[in-house]
Design an enzyme around this catalytic site. Structure first.
Site, short mmCIF file in Angstrom:
data_model
loop_
_atom_site.label_atom_id
_atom_site.label_comp_id
_atom_site.label_asym_id
_atom_site.label_seq_id
_atom_site.Cartn_x
_atom_site.Cartn_y
_atom_site.Cartn_z
CB CYS A 14 -2.08 6.67 1.77
SG CYS A 14 -3.05 5.51 2.74
CD GLU B 215 -1.74 2.29 1.56
OE1 GLU B 215 -1.46 3.14 0.67
OE2 GLU B 215 -1.71 2.54 2.77
#
Length: 499
Positions: free
Chosen positions: A294, A260
């Site tokens: 993020c 990720e």
């Protein structure tokens, strides 16, 4: 260990957060200290793993893998359920450690610890669901007379590399799901949060996790590289930057990976949206954890007919955010991880202004605390649009055509999540189909996540899905049992009836 870490946080003392290797706390490597970005003093201390300690951790993980795999799923689930309750019981102390080490407001830290509790509970539930299937082999002629089954077996040794921005919850996802799957796990925590990382490991151990199930090492990229390249490791889960993710993949070689890797998420505000609601949500989720997420709101595209009114509402909502001491219960925006990160917000907003954008508010910092910054109308090639800010800055841009703005959003190298404010279901379905992202949040911004729902991206945002059920699939291997000439289906190929 957990009590000593929490007491240090409560007493404003330096938290000693040693590694955990071969069932013991302690390490002999070079000292590694963490200076709190808001307090500007050392708040935690650990040691960097040596090559010998890495080798010992790997050997212990390999030796313990069979023991952990032999634990009944119900036993593993009970431990995770106890850890969930323990996280709730210690939520204030854990949130305080996050505030001291990272400058994260206690309000955000409490939310993260609540998610830790939820994540452990979901991991426990998923541990109880692990099974297999009976395969329909008799549906094809060559399989008649045979029977086949599968089950999901532990991969063996997993490696969890966690980031600084959500060190507790992301460790709960990685370590919790790995243990639920029956693996032993090597944890390489972020250098910026050794105490918070050690506290989560200690919480699990005190909830009954066997010492063979986890090894905790501290250090920087060199420690991570050694672990990634190790033959003992079967699967790696990494959360961090795209550049570091590429290094992880290179070092890992032929290993299973869940990566990720960040994003510069977009949120679209259509002309039929409730502007005040959209502006409040963008303010709340664009600057939580100082934008260090993020999926944090970075780019907001607003229909031209509503652009200026939205900016007014947005600026007013941002102006109401309380900036300052992360330990104060009413603080909305604390410090960023360090001075360099805060300076990035200042520098990029100034570069956008020099290129013709308008800095509506912010664009300044005090130490590691960046003022919440709004940049209106930046050029599409400016860093605040094209790169990941990972900070307390939101860019707001006008658009005229819905199909065109979807294409504009897709110009990003990243594709993690997007937000959409509209009441038009045709637009919702079009955006869900056309946007190159792992998820679309309707009626909200990009910065929203349920820990039991698949989470992950496309393009440079990585691959794999980080939710307990998905991660258990990555942390296990399918094993097949084929029984020749022994059928549960029946093996007759002809009824024997005449014409």
């Amino acid at each position: 260990m957990l009590d000593s870490l929490l007491k240090a946080g409560s007493d404003m003392a330096v938290a000693e957060a040693p590694p955990f290797v071969a069932g013991e706390w302690g390490g002999g490597g070079p000292e590694l200290t963490r200076t709190g970005p808001y307090l500007r003093r050392v708040v935690s201390r650990t040691t960097t793993a040596t090559g010998e300690e890495v080798a010992r951790a790997l050997a212990c993980a390999r030796a313990g893998a069979r023991t952990v795999a032999g634990l009944a799923p119900a036993f593993r689930a009970d431990i995770l359920d106890r850890a969930s309750l323990a996280a709730t019981a210690h939520r204030e102390g854990l949130a305080r450690l996050l505030a001291l080490e990272l400058g994260k407001p206690v309000r955000d830290g409490l939310g993260e610890v609540d998610r830790v509790a939820d994540t452990f509970a979901v991991c426990a539930a998923e541990a109880r669901r692990i099974g297999g299937e009976t395969l329909p082999v008799a549906g094809w002629a060559r399989g008649v007379g045979d029977t086949a089954f599968t089950y999901r077996a532990p991969a063996g040794v997993a490696l969890a590399i966690t980031p600084f921005n959500a060190p507790a919850n992301l460790l709960a996802h990685k370590l919790g799901a790995s243990f639920a799957a029956g693996n032993t796990t090597l944890v390489k925590g972020p250098p910026q949060a050794p105490a918070a990382t050690a506290a989560v490991v200690a919480l699990l151990l005190e909830s009954g996790m066997p010492p063979q199930a986890v090894q905790l090492l501290h250090g920087g990229g060199e420690v991570g590289a050694l672990l990634c390249a190790a033959d003992e490791v079967a699967v790696i889960s990494f959360t961090g930057s795209a550049d570091t993710g590429r290094e992880v993949a290179r070092a890992a070689g032929a290993k299973r990976l869940v990566l990720e890797l960040g994003g510069n998420a977009a949120t679209i505000v259509c002309e039929d949206a409730d502007l005040e609601q959209a502006a409040r949500q963008c303010a709340r989720t664009g600057y939580s954890n100082s934008g260090q997420s993020c999926v944090s709101v970075q780019r907001v595209y607003v229909h031209s007919s509503r652009y200026e009114p939205f900016l007014d509402h947005f600026a007013a909502a941002v102006g109401e955010l309380r900036v300052g001491d992360p330990l104060h219960p009413d603080t909305d925006v604390g410090a960023m991880v360090d001075d360099d990160a805060a300076e990035r917000v200042v520098r990029w907003s100034a570069e956008a202004a020099a290129a013709g954008a308008r800095v509506v508010c912010g664009g300044t910092r005090e130490g590691a605390t960046a003022a919440p910054t709004i940049v209106a109308g930046p050029p599409p090639d400016s860093p605040v649009v094209s790169r990941e800010v990972f900070g307390a800055l939101v860019a707001v841009l006008p658009y005229d055509d819905f199909e065109a703005v979807l294409a504009t959003c897709n110009e990003s190298h990243y594709g993690l999540q997007a937000g959409l404010f509209t009441h038009d279901m045709r637009r919702v379905l079009t955006a869900w189909r056309e946007l190159e992202t792992g998820a679309l949040i309707v009626g909200g911004t990009s910065n929203y996540r349920l820990d039991h729902v698949p989470f992950g991206g496309v393009k440079s945002s990585g691959f794999g899905r980080e939710t307990p059920r998905s991660m258990i699939e990555d942390y296990t291997v399918v094993k097949t049992l084929l029984l020749r000439d022994l059928s549960i289906w029946g093996d007759a190929t002809d009824t024997g009836a005449g014409a």
